[in-house]
Motif scaffolding. Sequence first.
Motif, PDB file in Angstrom:
ATOM      1  N   ASP A  65      63.253  -9.152  62.565  1.00  0.00           N
ATOM      2  CA  ASP A  65      64.365  -9.048  63.649  1.00  0.00           C
ATOM      3  C   ASP A  65      64.118  -8.492  64.778  1.00  0.00           C
ATOM      4  OD1 ASP A  65      66.387 -10.267  61.920  1.00  0.00           O
ATOM      5  OD2 ASP A  65      66.804  -8.113  60.963  1.00  0.00           O
ATOM      6  N   LYS A  66      63.034  -7.374  64.772  1.00  0.00           N
ATOM      7  CA  LYS A  66      62.389  -6.941  65.875  1.00  0.00           C
ATOM      8  C   LYS A  66      61.723  -7.755  66.733  1.00  0.00           C
ATOM      9  CE  LYS A  66      59.440  -2.874  67.222  1.00  0.00           C
ATOM     10  NZ  LYS A  66      58.495  -1.884  66.570  1.00  0.00           N
ATOM     11  N   GLU A  67      61.026  -8.771  66.386  1.00  0.00           N
ATOM     12  CA  GLU A  67      60.256  -9.802  67.234  1.00  0.00           C
ATOM     13  C   GLU A  67      61.211 -10.563  67.514  1.00  0.00           C
ATOM     14  OE1 GLU A  67      57.719 -11.069  63.931  1.00  0.00           O
ATOM     15  OE2 GLU A  67      55.990 -10.189  64.750  1.00  0.00           O
ATOM     16  N   LEU A  68      62.377 -11.226  67.083  1.00  0.00           N
ATOM     17  CA  LEU A  68      63.395 -11.960  67.501  1.00  0.00           C
ATOM     18  C   LEU A  68      63.803 -11.331  68.808  1.00  0.00           C
ATOM     19  CD1 LEU A  68      64.797 -13.279  64.227  1.00  0.00           C
ATOM     20  CD2 LEU A  68      63.463 -14.642  66.154  1.00  0.00           C
ATOM     21  N   GLY A  69      64.441 -10.103  68.491  1.00  0.00           N
ATOM     22  CA  GLY A  69      65.108  -9.232  69.586  1.00  0.00           C
ATOM     23  C   GLY A  69      64.218  -9.339  70.963  1.00  0.00           C
ATOM     24  N   LYS A  70      62.681  -9.173  70.792  1.00  0.00           N
ATOM     25  CA  LYS A  70      61.800  -9.305  72.072  1.00  0.00           C
ATOM     26  C   LYS A  70      61.921 -10.496  72.677  1.00  0.00           C
ATOM     27  CE  LYS A  70      58.267  -6.109  70.459  1.00  0.00           C
ATOM     28  NZ  LYS A  70      56.887  -6.057  70.090  1.00  0.00           N
ATOM     29  N   TYR A  71      62.207 -11.633  71.946  1.00  0.00           N
ATOM     30  CA  TYR A  71      62.194 -12.900  72.464  1.00  0.00           C
ATOM     31  C   TYR A  71      63.473 -13.311  73.105  1.00  0.00           C
ATOM     32  CZ  TYR A  71      57.804 -14.952  70.665  1.00  0.00           C
ATOM     33  OH  TYR A  71      56.593 -15.198  70.278  1.00  0.00           O
ATOM     34  N   LYS A  72      64.545 -12.574  72.513  1.00  0.00           N
ATOM     35  CA  LYS A  72      66.071 -12.791  73.183  1.00  0.00           C
ATOM     36  C   LYS A  72      66.011 -11.847  74.353  1.00  0.00           C
ATOM     37  CE  LYS A  72      68.608 -13.771  69.107  1.00  0.00           C
ATOM     38  NZ  LYS A  72      69.748 -13.231  68.162  1.00  0.00           N
ATOM     39  N   GLU A  73      65.361 -10.673  74.408  1.00  0.00           N
ATOM     40  CA  GLU A  73      65.237 -10.124  75.820  1.00  0.00           C
ATOM     41  C   GLU A  73      64.514 -10.588  76.919  1.00  0.00           C
ATOM     42  OE1 GLU A  73      63.316  -5.787  77.064  1.00  0.00           O
ATOM     43  OE2 GLU A  73      63.710  -6.417  75.149  1.00  0.00           O
ATOM     44  N   VAL A  74      63.482 -11.238  76.355  1.00  0.00           N
ATOM     45  CA  VAL A  74      62.586 -11.932  77.478  1.00  0.00           C
ATOM     46  C   VAL A  74      63.353 -13.135  78.157  1.00  0.00           C
ATOM     47  CG1 VAL A  74      60.644 -13.634  77.630  1.00  0.00           C
ATOM     48  CG2 VAL A  74      60.565 -11.300  76.569  1.00  0.00           C
ATOM     49  N   LYS A  75      64.162 -13.723  77.189  1.00  0.00           N
ATOM     50  CA  LYS A  75      65.057 -14.895  77.636  1.00  0.00           C
ATOM     51  C   LYS A  75      66.119 -14.365  78.641  1.00  0.00           C
ATOM     52  CE  LYS A  75      68.050 -18.665  75.760  1.00  0.00           C
ATOM     53  NZ  LYS A  75      68.414 -19.265  74.384  1.00  0.00           N
ATOM     54  N   GLY A  76      66.720 -13.245  78.315  1.00  0.00           N
ATOM     55  CA  GLY A  76      67.700 -12.736  79.089  1.00  0.00           C
ATOM     56  C   GLY A  76      66.959 -12.280  80.523  1.00  0.00           C
ATOM     57  N   LEU A  77      65.877 -11.843  80.422  1.00  0.00           N
ATOM     58  CA  LEU A  77      65.066 -11.369  81.671  1.00  0.00           C
ATOM     59  C   LEU A  77      64.803 -12.686  82.567  1.00  0.00           C
ATOM     60  CD1 LEU A  77      62.654  -8.434  80.680  1.00  0.00           C
ATOM     61  CD2 LEU A  77      64.398  -8.351  82.299  1.00  0.00           C
ATOM     62  N   ARG A  78      64.347 -13.744  81.736  1.00  0.00           N
ATOM     63  CA  ARG A  78      64.119 -15.014  82.476  1.00  0.00           C
ATOM     64  C   ARG A  78      65.324 -15.476  83.337  1.00  0.00           C
ATOM     65  NH1 ARG A  78      62.183 -18.022  78.622  1.00  0.00           N
ATOM     66  NH2 ARG A  78      60.289 -16.970  78.479  1.00  0.00           N
ATOM     67  N   ALA A  79      66.405 -15.379  82.618  1.00  0.00           N
ATOM     68  CA  ALA A  79      67.667 -15.809  83.310  1.00  0.00           C
ATOM     69  C   ALA A  79      68.097 -15.131  84.594  1.00  0.00           C
ATOM     70  CB  ALA A  79      68.733 -15.738  82.251  1.00  0.00           C
ATOM     71  N   LYS A  80      67.699 -13.728  84.296  1.00  0.00           N
ATOM     72  CA  LYS A  80      68.209 -12.785  85.346  1.00  0.00           C
ATOM     73  C   LYS A  80      67.519 -13.051  86.708  1.00  0.00           C
ATOM     74  CE  LYS A  80      67.608  -8.069  86.517  1.00  0.00           C
ATOM     75  NZ  LYS A  80      67.210  -6.582  86.027  1.00  0.00           N
ATOM     76  N   TYR A  81      66.217 -13.306  86.260  1.00  0.00           N
ATOM     77  CA  TYR A  81      65.068 -13.276  87.485  1.00  0.00           C
ATOM     78  C   TYR A  81      65.494 -14.713  88.024  1.00  0.00           C
ATOM     79  CZ  TYR A  81      62.246  -9.399  86.268  1.00  0.00           C
ATOM     80  OH  TYR A  81      61.588  -7.963  86.082  1.00  0.00           O
ATOM     81  N   ARG A  82      65.667 -15.814  87.246  1.00  0.00           N
ATOM     82  CA  ARG A  82      65.969 -17.166  87.883  1.00  0.00           C
ATOM     83  C   ARG A  82      67.426 -16.986  88.915  1.00  0.00           C
ATOM     84  NH1 ARG A  82      64.693 -20.924  82.992  1.00  0.00           N
ATOM     85  NH2 ARG A  82      62.732 -21.072  83.090  1.00  0.00           N
ATOM     86  N   GLY A  83      68.198 -16.250  88.353  1.00  0.00           N
ATOM     87  CA  GLY A  83      69.402 -15.842  89.284  1.00  0.00           C
ATOM     88  C   GLY A  83      69.245 -15.106  90.561  1.00  0.00           C
ATOM     89  N   LEU A  84      68.362 -13.993  90.476  1.00  0.00           N
ATOM     90  CA  LEU A  84      67.968 -13.507  91.572  1.00  0.00           C
ATOM     91  C   LEU A  84      67.114 -14.212  92.579  1.00  0.00           C
ATOM     92  CD1 LEU A  84      67.085 -10.073  89.744  1.00  0.00           C
ATOM     93  CD2 LEU A  84      68.887 -10.377  91.322  1.00  0.00           C
TER      94      LEU A  84
END
Length: 117
Positions: A65-84
Motif C-alpha cells: 500500500d505504501k508503494e501504491l501510495g507513492k505512485y498515486k502521489e506522483v500521478k497527482g503531482l503530474r496532473a498539478k504540474y500539467r495544469g500549472l
Amino acid sequence: MNIIKGVLAEELANSERLLKKYQLALKELPKGSVVEKKIKGYCFHYLAYRDGQKVRFSYQGRLSDKELGKYKEVKGLRAKYRGLISDLRKQIIFIKRALHERKRRTLRALPRSSQAA
C-alpha cells in the motif's frame, strides 16, 4: 505607460522562469502509472508507460500500500504540474500580446490614415 510595460516585462520574465521550473520538475517525475490486473483471482501490478506510439507494461509484482501510495502521489503531482504549465502558457501569451498591442495598433492605423489622405 513605461511603468506598466516594465511591470508586464518583469511578470513575463517571472512566468517564463516558472514555466521552465515546472517543466523540469515534471520531467524528473517517474513516467507511467500503476495498473492492477487480476489474473486467475490474483492481483498483479504493472507500470504502464508510453514508448513512442505504443503503451508498454512493465511487471512490478505485488506492491504494498505504501508503494501504491507513492505512485498515486506522483500521478497527482503530474496532473498539478500539467495544469500549472497550461495556465502559465496562457498567461505568457496574454502578456506578450499586451506588450505588443501598441505596436500592432500603430501598424494597423498607418494604412487607414494613408488611405484617408
